[in-house]
Scaffold this active site. Structure first.
Site, PDB file in Angstrom:
ATOM      1  N   GLN A  56      68.890  27.430  -1.901  1.00  0.00           N
ATOM      2  CA  GLN A  56      69.565  26.427  -2.223  1.00  0.00           C
ATOM      3  C   GLN A  56      69.275  26.390  -3.492  1.00  0.00           C
ATOM      4  OE1 GLN A  56      65.389  25.826   1.238  1.00  0.00           O
ATOM      5  NE2 GLN A  56      66.909  24.684   1.166  1.00  0.00           N
ATOM      6  N   HIS A  89      66.821  30.429   5.762  1.00  0.00           N
ATOM      7  CA  HIS A  89      67.509  30.744   4.576  1.00  0.00           C
ATOM      8  C   HIS A  89      68.457  32.444   3.737  1.00  0.00           C
ATOM      9  CE1 HIS A  89      68.267  26.281   4.548  1.00  0.00           C
ATOM     10  NE2 HIS A  89      67.206  26.284   4.870  1.00  0.00           N
ATOM     11  N   CYS A 116      65.777  19.802   6.170  1.00  0.00           N
ATOM     12  CA  CYS A 116      66.149  20.776   5.546  1.00  0.00           C
ATOM     13  C   CYS A 116      66.617  20.019   4.671  1.00  0.00           C
ATOM     14  CB  CYS A 116      67.173  21.536   5.798  1.00  0.00           C
ATOM     15  SG  CYS A 116      67.623  23.076   4.576  1.00  0.00           S
ATOM     16  N   GLU A 140      62.538  28.791   6.144  1.00  0.00           N
ATOM     17  CA  GLU A 140      62.928  29.437   5.212  1.00  0.00           C
ATOM     18  C   GLU A 140      63.509  31.331   4.513  1.00  0.00           C
ATOM     19  OE1 GLU A 140      62.958  27.291   2.417  1.00  0.00           O
ATOM     20  OE2 GLU A 140      62.283  26.033   4.067  1.00  0.00           O
ATOM     21  N   GLY A 187      59.091  24.172   1.526  1.00  0.00           N
ATOM     22  CA  GLY A 187      59.307  25.183   1.300  1.00  0.00           C
ATOM     23  C   GLY A 187      60.962  24.924   1.024  1.00  0.00           C
TER      24      GLY A 187
END
Length: 196
Positions: A50, A151, A105, A148, A45
């Site tokens: 990111q 995030h 992660c 995700e 993912g």
């Protein structure tokens, strides 16, 4: 194109993300680059923050779990075809008894910890063609999506750890933000010393 993944400590990982509209520039190219970046880092993912973009977008490819013996046959089958783009998602319900799973992660390499999450979620989102969807997901796929989704909410899996666990990994996280770590994929470190 493989993009650098933003490391722990970068403010973009904590930013409030903005919704994506149909006129978002080069969205197809961005999604393609995100998949390429995720695969290059052997991830399952990747969220837009990111790669340094504070927008409500993430991608997931759970097909790696199709042969995972820790999952039920039904979960394996579902994971084997679960490759999706989530635009402007919103988790509208989480249910069930929390269960622990060892998470990692791409923005926090070499740190893996047990995180408790609820096993079932209902999520509404748009796909890459801005078609609206509402799905109920469970098991490993729900967990990946929750990770995700966090995030794009400015939350990292390390935020969900106990105060003791956080203290134990504090120096590791500091080193990651400074680039004092070996990774085999492109990264951008917020506190790395500039070479002269």
């Amino acid at each position: 194109m493989v993009l650098p993944i933003v490391a722990y400590g970068d403010p973009v990982l904590r930013k409030e993300t903005e919704a994506i509209t149909k006129d978002f520039p080069k969205l197809d190219e961005l999604i393609e680059n995100m998949f390429e970046t995720m695969y290059a880092a052997r991830g399952i993912g990747l969220a837009a923050p990111q790669i340094g973009m504070a927008v409500r977008l993430f991608i997931v490819d759970a097909t790696i779990f199709e042969d995972d013996e820790d999952l039920t046959e039904e979960e394996q089958k579902f994971a084997s075809t679960f490759k999706k783009v989530f635009i402007n998602p919103e988790i509208i319900e989480e249910s069930g008894d929390e269960w622990a799973f060892n998470e990692g992660c791409l923005s926090i390499p070499d740190v893996r910890e047990d995180v408790f999450r609820q096993p079932e979620i209902t999520i509404v989102y748009e796909d890459e063609n801005f078609k609206k969807h509402k799905e109920t997901l469970s098991g490993i796929v729900a967990r990946i999506v929750q990770h995700e989704y966090d995030h794009i909410e400015g939350v990292l899996f390390t935020d969900k750890l106990s105060p003791l666990k956080k203290r134990l990994i504090k120096s590791k996280l500091t080193n990651i933000s400074k680039g004092k770590i070996d990774v085999d994929y492109r990264m951008r470190f917020p506190n790395a010393k500039k070479k002269r």
